[in-house]
Design an enzyme around this catalytic site. Structure first.
Site, short mmCIF file in Angstrom:
data_model
loop_
_atom_site.label_atom_id
_atom_site.label_comp_id
_atom_site.label_asym_id
_atom_site.label_seq_id
_atom_site.Cartn_x
_atom_site.Cartn_y
_atom_site.Cartn_z
N SER A 264 0.85 -1.29 0.01
CA SER A 264 -0.08 -0.10 -0.17
C SER A 264 1.03 1.11 -0.07
O SER A 264 2.04 1.42 0.43
CB SER A 264 -0.86 0.02 1.22
OG SER A 264 -1.73 1.13 1.17
N ASP A 265 0.45 2.43 -0.57
CA ASP A 265 1.02 3.51 -0.72
C ASP A 265 0.06 4.86 -0.34
O ASP A 265 -1.21 4.56 -1.07
CB ASP A 265 1.88 3.79 -1.71
CG ASP A 265 2.99 4.93 -1.61
OD1 ASP A 265 3.89 4.72 -0.79
OD2 ASP A 265 2.77 6.09 -2.23
#
Length: 193
Positions: free
Chosen positions: A73-74
């Site tokens: 995830s970012d």
């Protein structure tokens, strides 16, 4: 049984995935997070989520199991199409807070999952409204130590939450991992809490 690997060293993502009931290992993904020329904020965050997942898969190969799923995830904070990263120093933090003060911005969180030769990714965007901030509030918040490692210079789940007057979208995505969308994505690969 499918093994889940979280490609992140974020304590917030670890906490959210644990709250959801998943069992997983953590493998940090160290990649260059620089913005590419002519890359939009949403293209940037999607690319980083995919690269983080791929980096962990590649690092674990050839020991990477066919039963493993890597989740990455970012999260980025965007105002007026400008990405606000982690503040580099106090002056940078003040600049960010003055931009966010009394205005709306977007938090874009991308998640990507890799299983065998299949990668799926999605983007969750949330609009966040900030109250007007005084210079004293900005200084006091900096002195708390919280903003230094946060995208956009604030954490909605802690002290910084007092500056948020409204959100339109996913609260958990602003924290760093959209819970509902993550559950749906992992279910596609047979990973359940």
């Amino acid at each position: 049984m499918t093994q889940l690997i979280l490609a992140s060293r974020s304590p917030r993502r670890t906490e959210l995935l644990t709250l959801m009931g998943y069992q997983f290992q953590v493998q940090a993904a160290d990649i260059d997070e620089s913005v590419l020329e002519n890359e939009s904020p949403t293209e940037h965050v999607m690319r980083l989520a995919n690269q983080k997942a791929s980096a962990v898969v590649n690092r674990l190969a050839p020991a990477f199991s066919n039963d493993s799923v890597v989740l990455a995830s970012d999260t980025i904070v965007v105002i007026e199409q400008r990405i606000l990263g982690k503040p580099t120093d106090f002056d940078d933090f003040v600049r960010m807070m003055r931009l966010l003060s009394g205005s709306n911005h977007y938090v874009h969180t991308a998640i990507a999952a890799v299983h065998q030769d299949t990668t799926q990714a999605l983007l969750v965007s949330t609009e966040v409204s900030f109250c007007e901030l005084t210079d004293q509030e900005i200084l006091t918040y900096w002195q708390s130590g919280e903003p230094q490692d946060k995208a956009g210079g604030y954490g909605i789940q802690a002290i910084g939450g007092q500056f948020v007057s409204a959100i339109n979208g996913s609260y958990s995505a602003v924290v760093g991992l959209p819970m509902a969308e993550t559950k749906q994505l992992l279910a596609k690969f047979g990973v359940r809490p």
